[in-house]
Design an enzyme around this catalytic site. Structure first.
Site, PDB file in Angstrom:
ATOM      1  N   SER A   1     136.937 116.930  96.050  1.00  0.00           N
ATOM      2  CA  SER A   1     136.991 118.354  95.707  1.00  0.00           C
ATOM      3  C   SER A   1     137.576 119.203  96.839  1.00  0.00           C
ATOM      4  CB  SER A   1     135.602 118.871  95.307  1.00  0.00           C
ATOM      5  OG  SER A   1     135.145 118.213  94.135  1.00  0.00           O
TER       6      SER A   1
ATOM      7  N   GLY B   1     136.069 115.168  92.077  1.00  0.00           N
ATOM      8  CA  GLY B   1     136.359 115.851  90.827  1.00  0.00           C
ATOM      9  C   GLY B   1     135.221 116.653  90.246  1.00  0.00           C
TER      10      GLY B   1
ATOM     11  N   ASN C   1     146.508 111.886  95.479  1.00  0.00           N
ATOM     12  CA  ASN C   1     146.301 110.798  94.519  1.00  0.00           C
ATOM     13  C   ASN C   1     146.385 111.380  93.112  1.00  0.00           C
ATOM     14  OD1 ASN C   1     145.468 108.598  93.022  1.00  0.00           O
ATOM     15  ND2 ASN C   1     143.334 108.662  93.715  1.00  0.00           N
TER      16      ASN C   1
ATOM     17  N   GLU D   1     135.215 109.246 100.813  1.00  0.00           N
ATOM     18  CA  GLU D   1     135.119 110.014  99.574  1.00  0.00           C
ATOM     19  C   GLU D   1     133.745 109.810  98.949  1.00  0.00           C
ATOM     20  OE1 GLU D   1     139.258 110.861  97.578  1.00  0.00           O
ATOM     21  OE2 GLU D   1     138.547 108.862  97.072  1.00  0.00           O
TER      22      GLU D   1
ATOM     23  N   LYS E   1     146.269 109.738  90.405  1.00  0.00           N
ATOM     24  CA  LYS E   1     145.469 108.934  89.477  1.00  0.00           C
ATOM     25  C   LYS E   1     146.280 108.644  88.207  1.00  0.00           C
ATOM     26  CE  LYS E   1     141.285 110.777  91.542  1.00  0.00           C
ATOM     27  NZ  LYS E   1     139.879 111.210  91.369  1.00  0.00           N
TER      28      LYS E   1
ATOM     29  N   HIS F   1     139.348 102.624  95.975  1.00  0.00           N
ATOM     30  CA  HIS F   1     138.858 103.909  95.473  1.00  0.00           C
ATOM     31  C   HIS F   1     137.630 103.666  94.600  1.00  0.00           C
ATOM     32  CE1 HIS F   1     138.729 107.736  93.316  1.00  0.00           C
ATOM     33  NE2 HIS F   1     139.486 108.233  94.265  1.00  0.00           N
TER      34      HIS F   1
ATOM     35  N   GLU G   1     136.755 104.751  91.868  1.00  0.00           N
ATOM     36  CA  GLU G   1     137.060 104.533  90.450  1.00  0.00           C
ATOM     37  C   GLU G   1     137.511 103.104  90.194  1.00  0.00           C
ATOM     38  OE1 GLU G   1     138.237 109.226  90.092  1.00  0.00           O
ATOM     39  OE2 GLU G   1     139.832 107.730  90.134  1.00  0.00           O
TER      40      GLU G   1
END
Length: 249
Positions: free
Chosen positions: A209, A169, A9, A163, A11, A93, A95
């Site tokens: 990660s 991240g 991904n 996730e 992003k 996701h 986000e």
């Protein structure tokens, strides 16, 4: 046997210059023992699809609208992504859920639309650090799974990506036991809902990660069928070792 999947991904990263990394990845993986997917930003999608079409790499989108077409400025439909060369689309996701207030119901509608368009829907689930620390992880994951996944999903149309939000991240990674607990729970829930054949065919990815240095041990966990990788998918030199680790698992 579920075919393993290494999904990247990108992003909101990458301009035309980044396509050289995709070319390097495609050159390195003319064939592969696992499925390899890169989801670039929409402006790069068609060019990305052209780059990888003679390789084992495929490309996908990072979101799609639930409608086929209409007055939805700035959005892309599943049909548009498919037409641009996408085979899959990431949905739900964290986000997107946070930045755009996406609900489980909205994610489900998008997944239904993606499947109708002929895309593989990669539905993301995950708990916050507070939810992890208060011991409600499985309750949160169970609700997201029940309410975000279409009732007619199959192993050919759906992938689930676990996730944990606090690991995306950040460099923090759950213990192997924690990953295994969630993936076993997800498999149990899928089998209970869809039956043994379909529930066992849906692939489960881990994301958060994932790096070349920890990929092999994560892929050794039962019911981990691959990974949804963020930052480490931006460079072929970082993503290729992850693909190799998955192929060897």
């Amino acid at each position: 046997m579920r075919r393993k999947l290494a999904a990247g991904n990108w992003k909101m990263n990458g301009t035309s210059a980044a396509l050289s990394e995709l070319q390097a990845l495609a050159d390195a993986h003319n064939t592969a023992g696992v499925d390899v997917l890169i989801c670039p930003p929409v402006p790069l999608l068609h060019r990305a699809a052209e780059i990888v079409k003679k390789s084992a790499v495929t490309v996908g989108g990072q979101d799609c609208h639930a409608a086929i077409a209409g007055a939805h400025t700035g959005d892309s439909s599943g049909e548009m992504l498919k037409d641009a060369g996408a085979t899959s689309v990431i949905l739900g996701h964290s986000e997107r859920r946070t930045d755009h207030n996406e609900t489980d119901a909205a994610v489900r509608s998008k997944a239904e639309a993606a499947i109708v368009a002929g895309l593989n829907a990669i539905v993301c689930l995950g708990e916050s650090l507070q939810q992890r620390e208060t011991g409600v992880t499985l309750e949160v994951i169970g609700t997201q799974l029940a309410e975000s996944v279409p009732s007619d999903a199959t192993g050919d149309t759906l992938v689930i990506a676990y996730e944990p939000i606090w690991a995306i991240g950040t460099g923090k990674v759950p213990t192997l036991e924690q990953i295994g607990e969630v993936h076993t729970f997800l498999r149990t829930q899928l089998v209970a809902r869809f039956g043994g054949e379909t529930g066992s065919a849906i692939r489960l990815l881990y994301g958060g990660s994932v790096k070349p240095g920890n990929a092999a041990e994560i892929f050794a966990v039962e019911n981990v069928d691959g990974a949804l990788v963020g930052g480490a998918s931006l460079k072929a030199a970082d993503f290729s070792p992850i693909i190799a680790a998955l192929d060897a698992a």
